[in-house]
Write an enzyme that holds these catalytic residues in place. Structure first.
Site, mmCIF file in Angstrom:
data_model
loop_
_atom_site.group_PDB
_atom_site.id
_atom_site.type_symbol
_atom_site.label_atom_id
_atom_site.label_comp_id
_atom_site.label_asym_id
_atom_site.label_seq_id
_atom_site.Cartn_x
_atom_site.Cartn_y
_atom_site.Cartn_z
ATOM 1 C CG ASN A 164 39.722 38.700 19.011
ATOM 2 O OD1 ASN A 164 39.790 39.038 17.971
ATOM 3 N ND2 ASN A 164 39.228 39.134 20.160
ATOM 4 C CG HIS A 167 43.827 42.281 15.334
ATOM 5 N ND1 HIS A 167 43.891 43.581 15.692
ATOM 6 C CD2 HIS A 167 43.906 41.545 16.485
ATOM 7 C CE1 HIS A 167 43.954 43.941 17.018
ATOM 8 N NE2 HIS A 167 44.053 42.651 17.776
ATOM 9 C CG HIS A 200 35.131 43.349 21.175
ATOM 10 N ND1 HIS A 200 36.198 44.225 21.761
ATOM 11 C CD2 HIS A 200 33.921 43.824 21.660
ATOM 12 C CE1 HIS A 200 35.547 44.924 22.581
ATOM 13 N NE2 HIS A 200 34.193 44.863 22.427
ATOM 14 N NE ARG A 202 35.927 48.672 20.367
ATOM 15 C CZ ARG A 202 36.647 48.609 21.506
ATOM 16 N NH1 ARG A 202 37.737 47.573 21.627
ATOM 17 N NH2 ARG A 202 36.781 49.579 22.320
ATOM 18 N NE ARG A 206 37.444 50.655 17.519
ATOM 19 C CZ ARG A 206 37.996 51.038 18.668
ATOM 20 N NH1 ARG A 206 39.304 50.456 18.997
ATOM 21 N NH2 ARG A 206 37.580 51.778 19.697
ATOM 22 C CD GLU A 227 36.665 40.414 23.593
ATOM 23 O OE1 GLU A 227 36.928 41.397 23.531
ATOM 24 O OE2 GLU A 227 37.411 39.490 23.416
ATOM 25 C CB THR A 258 39.567 45.454 25.776
ATOM 26 O OG1 THR A 258 38.797 44.817 24.990
ATOM 27 C CG2 THR A 258 38.546 45.400 27.187
ATOM 28 C CD GLU A 308 39.241 36.638 27.980
ATOM 29 O OE1 GLU A 308 38.121 36.491 27.591
ATOM 30 O OE2 GLU A 308 40.190 37.395 27.570
ATOM 31 C CG HIS A 348 44.126 42.182 26.528
ATOM 32 N ND1 HIS A 348 45.212 43.117 26.068
ATOM 33 C CD2 HIS A 348 42.897 42.665 26.001
ATOM 34 C CE1 HIS A 348 44.618 44.039 25.464
ATOM 35 N NE2 HIS A 348 43.249 43.915 25.326
HETATM 36 N N1 PXP Z 1 40.501 38.769 25.591
HETATM 37 C C1 PXP Z 1 39.659 39.989 25.656
HETATM 38 C C2 PXP Z 1 38.563 40.017 26.767
HETATM 39 C C3 PXP Z 1 40.056 41.110 24.706
HETATM 40 O O1 PXP Z 1 39.503 42.298 24.725
HETATM 41 C C4 PXP Z 1 41.098 40.691 23.502
HETATM 42 C C5 PXP Z 1 41.290 41.919 22.592
HETATM 43 O O2 PXP Z 1 40.339 41.682 21.798
HETATM 44 C C6 PXP Z 1 41.575 39.695 23.718
HETATM 45 C C7 PXP Z 1 41.354 38.581 24.731
HETATM 46 C C8 PXP Z 1 42.926 39.228 22.870
HETATM 47 O O3 PXP Z 1 43.929 40.014 23.116
HETATM 48 P P1 PXP Z 1 44.996 39.965 21.826
HETATM 49 O O4 PXP Z 1 44.466 40.396 20.817
HETATM 50 O O5 PXP Z 1 45.899 41.077 22.630
HETATM 51 O O6 PXP Z 1 45.573 38.613 21.884
#
Ligand code: PXP
Length: 400
Positions: A164, A167, A200, A202, A206, A227, A258, A308, A348
């Site tokens: 992901n 960030h 993601h 949103r 953001r 996402e 999330t 997931e 997550h």
């Molecule tokens: N899976 C989902 C559904 C999420 O919302 C997120 C956070 O955006 C992640 C995985 C990844 O989480 P992390 O950034 O804590 O690794």
């Protein structure tokens, strides 16, 4: 040469990962120097194994596993046909009994099946625990040793690591300029071995912006997992850009990330409608849920392709007892979802410590990891941060 599986009708009530069992039995055969032989494995139900037990062994009850060595079969029936030298015989397992035993022993169905396969194979190789206590002990010790070695052997199947890159966009947006670009980050992740990219989009944009989604759709070489909340505007965007899959998540404006899984059981109608629309466009849907039986069942009932499993509570757990409890919830929800025919992803909060055990679950297809990798990338570079995580995932899947 090798193992040939046959699944009968009734055992199809259980979802069997044939590839995984195949890998394990071939490994067991290699370990016993019979990799160049054939073994036939038949997975049946209680009724069928009872019949076989009664007919061929004069034992009028059900059992978990039966072995019929080829040599013995031929002696018994006084075959005059030439016996193929490389045939070991048949292993017959009742999946229903194996599933009951797995629940009782608190292990996965596949782990129980593996133990029964090991037991059956040793019988085919001439071991027999019924001959004497001494032989029973030898066989038991052998089984334990083989299973323990198998657990530390290399597997060819590892969960996909999907990264992901939200960030990276967060850092970019903090300055309101063009750098660092999540599009470049995704390319670096892929070059370092990521099997997919997650973003993601949103409602408040953001981090990931519409421009990122468009460009990433064109540049991602692996798989794009979008996402999103099941929100009208975002649904239209998804249908337009057609990611390789979407993951539906709950979305609250004020949350930092999330926070919990989707309450699928509580909004079946709405989610089923979104799944149907995506389905028509050929986009598989994953539902981000807490590892709970009712959410798994509801996801299955409304036609999701994936779930997931939310690993946040496992990652945030304080103390080993709490973490173990959360881990077990994920392991059993993963097994349950897999048995229902769902594909299983997890994510997550996973980091360089918590990922290993989740990656070792043989029911998991993909891990979605963001924050830990991007945070580490600040210090060691993105390429290295991805490679280090990939190594953890690969090493974890070698354990079994
Ligand atoms: N899976 C989902 C559904 C999420 O919302 C997120 C956070 O955006 C992640 C995985 C990844 O989480 P992390 O950034 O804590 O690794």
């Amino acid at each position: 040469m090798g193992a040939h599986f046959t699944l009968n009708h009734d055992s199809s009530a259980f979802r069997i990962n044939e590839k995984l069992l195949q890998r394990r039995i071939v490994w067991l055969m290699r370990q016993n120097n019979v990799a160049d032989h054939n073994v036939s494995i038949l997975l049946v139900d209680d009724e069928e194994i009872s019949w076989l037990n009664s007919h061929y062994r004069n034992k009028h009850c059900s059992t978990n596993v039966l072995s019929f060595p080829f040599a013995q079969e031929n002696e018994q029936y006084n075959f005059t046909l030439s016996i193929p030298e490389k045939e070991l015989g048949d292993i017959i397992i009742s999946v229903q009994t194996a599933a009951r035993e797995a629940r009782k022993l608190d292990v996965s169905l596949h782990d129980r099946l593996t133990w029964l396969l090991t037991h059956g194979l040793l019988h085919l190789l001439g071991h027999d625990h019924e001959r004497s206590d001494k032989e029973a002990l030898t066989m038991w010790e052998l089984e334990k040793t083989l299973i323990s070695q198998l657990k530390h052997s290399r597997s060819s199947q590892m969960p996909h690591l999907a990264i992901n890159v939200d960030h990276v966009a967060t850092v970019r947006n903090a300055r309101g300029i063009a750098e660092p670009d999540p599009v470049a980050a995704a390319a670096i992740c892929e070059l370092a071995g990521a099997a997919g990219i997650v973003i993601h989009l949103r409602e408040d944009r953001r981090h990931i912006k519409d421009r990122d989604v468009r460009l990433l759709r064109e540049t991602i070489k692996t798989r794009m997992n979008l996402e999103m909340g099941a929100n009208k505007e975002i649904i239209e965007i998804a249908l337009d850009i057609k990611p390789d899959m979407v993951t539906l998540v709950p979305e609250k404006r004020k949350e930092l990330t999330t926070e919990g899984g989707l309450n699928v059981a509580g909004q079946k109608k709405k989610l089923a409608k979104t799944i149907k629309r995506m389905d028509k466009a050929g986009i598989p849907v994953s539902l981000f849920i807490d590892p709970e039986e009712r959410q798994v069942k509801a996801s299955h009932a409304i036609g999701a392709t994936y779930v997931e499993l939310h690993t946040g509570r496992y990652c945030d757990a304080i103390g080993e007892t709490e973490r173990e409890k959360e881990y077990q919830l994920i392991a059993s929800a993963a097994e349950e979802a897999y048995q229902m025919g769902l594909k299983v992803n997890a994510g997550h909060g996973l980091d360089y410590q918590t990922t290993q055990r989740i990656a070792a679950l043989d029911t998991i297809e993909e891990l979605s990891i963001g924050h830990a990798i991007i945070a580490r990338a600040v210090f060691v570079g993105l390429d290295q941060a991805v490679r280090e995580m990939k190594k953890i995932v690969r090493d974890a899947s070698m354990i079994y």
